[in-house]
Design an enzyme around this catalytic site. Sequence first.
Site, PDB file in Angstrom:
ATOM      1  CG  ASN A   1      -0.402  -0.173   2.522  1.00  0.00           C
ATOM      2  OD1 ASN A   1       0.592  -0.857   2.687  1.00  0.00           O
ATOM      3  ND2 ASN A   1      -1.009   0.445   3.519  1.00  0.00           N
ATOM      4  CB  ILE A   2       1.652   3.674  -2.289  1.00  0.00           C
ATOM      5  CG1 ILE A   2       2.525   2.464  -2.665  1.00  0.00           C
ATOM      6  CG2 ILE A   2       2.444   4.982  -2.433  1.00  0.00           C
ATOM      7  CD1 ILE A   2       2.886   2.390  -4.144  1.00  0.00           C
ATOM      8  CD  GLU A   3      -1.483   4.822   4.650  1.00  0.00           C
ATOM      9  OE1 GLU A   3      -0.980   5.674   5.408  1.00  0.00           O
ATOM     10  OE2 GLU A   3      -2.220   3.892   5.043  1.00  0.00           O
TER      11      GLU A   3
ATOM     12  CB  CYS B   1      -8.804  -4.052  -4.053  1.00  0.00           C
ATOM     13  SG  CYS B   1      -7.567  -2.797  -3.664  1.00  0.00           S
TER      14      CYS B   1
ATOM     15  CD  GLU C   1      -5.556  -5.644  -1.495  1.00  0.00           C
ATOM     16  OE1 GLU C   1      -4.806  -4.661  -1.290  1.00  0.00           O
ATOM     17  OE2 GLU C   1      -6.505  -5.916  -0.768  1.00  0.00           O
TER      18      GLU C   1
ATOM     19  CB  CYS D   1     -10.975  -1.992   0.074  1.00  0.00           C
ATOM     20  SG  CYS D   1     -10.325  -1.329  -1.475  1.00  0.00           S
TER      21      CYS D   1
ATOM     22  CB  CYS E   1      -5.242  -1.242  -1.762  1.00  0.00           C
ATOM     23  SG  CYS E   1      -6.545  -0.414  -0.860  1.00  0.00           S
TER      24      CYS E   1
HETATM   25  N1  THU Z   1      -5.254  -1.376   2.464  1.00  0.00           N
HETATM   26  C1  THU Z   1      -4.696  -2.206   1.534  1.00  0.00           C
HETATM   27  O1  THU Z   1      -3.598  -1.960   1.033  1.00  0.00           O
HETATM   28  N2  THU Z   1      -5.387  -3.311   1.180  1.00  0.00           N
HETATM   29  C2  THU Z   1      -6.551  -3.718   1.741  1.00  0.00           C
HETATM   30  O2  THU Z   1      -7.079  -4.746   1.379  1.00  0.00           O
HETATM   31  C3  THU Z   1      -7.194  -2.886   2.775  1.00  0.00           C
HETATM   32  C4  THU Z   1      -6.549  -1.589   3.056  1.00  0.00           C
HETATM   33  C5  THU Z   1      -4.490  -0.203   2.913  1.00  0.00           C
HETATM   34  C6  THU Z   1      -5.007   1.125   2.489  1.00  0.00           C
HETATM   35  C7  THU Z   1      -4.431   2.034   3.569  1.00  0.00           C
HETATM   36  O3  THU Z   1      -3.117   2.404   3.212  1.00  0.00           O
HETATM   37  C8  THU Z   1      -4.358   1.149   4.803  1.00  0.00           C
HETATM   38  O4  THU Z   1      -4.457  -0.179   4.328  1.00  0.00           O
HETATM   39  C9  THU Z   1      -5.434   1.423   5.835  1.00  0.00           C
HETATM   40  O5  THU Z   1      -6.681   1.424   5.251  1.00  0.00           O
END
Ligand code: THU
Length: 136
Positions: free
Chosen positions: A46-48, A98, A59, A95, A57
């Site tokens: 994941n890259i915020e 995704c 995925e 989510c 996310c």
């Molecule tokens: N996130 C994912 O990378 N994949 C998921 O299936 C659920 C959520 C990440 C998004 C965000 O960076 C962090 O988790 C919290 O929501």
Amino acid sequence: MLREREIQALIDTALSQRKFAYAPYSDFRVGAALLTDSGEIYTGCNIENSAYSPTNCAERTAVFKAVSEGERAFRAICIAGGQGEKEPSDFCPPCGVCRQVMLEFCRPDFEIILAVNNERYEVYTLDELVPKGFRL
Ligand code: THU
């Protein structure tokens, strides 16, 4: 159907990708390992973003990396996520966004492994996680 050996390799890869997560806002670190029909594994984390909504996310990172390199035939994805650097304490189901991206590129029997560790995991098909999904 995935073999146990393939499942274990995907779990190892997803867990190890968590170290690349860029998650300064949530500290929730997610790793993904996407298996192509040809046997390649594409990775993702994941890259915020400080504006939150541009966050990607793990995925989707894996799927977009693969598609951007010409891969469009996928067998399975493994996802592992949890707080901080410690081992995940629970499953991290994909989510809704995704799931919709998976619907775009993956068959109904595409397998989704939710892993806590090498011993604790569950395998679902895309059809099970997205019944009556929207496709054109
Ligand atoms: N996130 C994912 O990378 N994949 C998921 O299936 C659920 C959520 C990440 C998004 C965000 O960076 C962090 O988790 C919290 O929501």
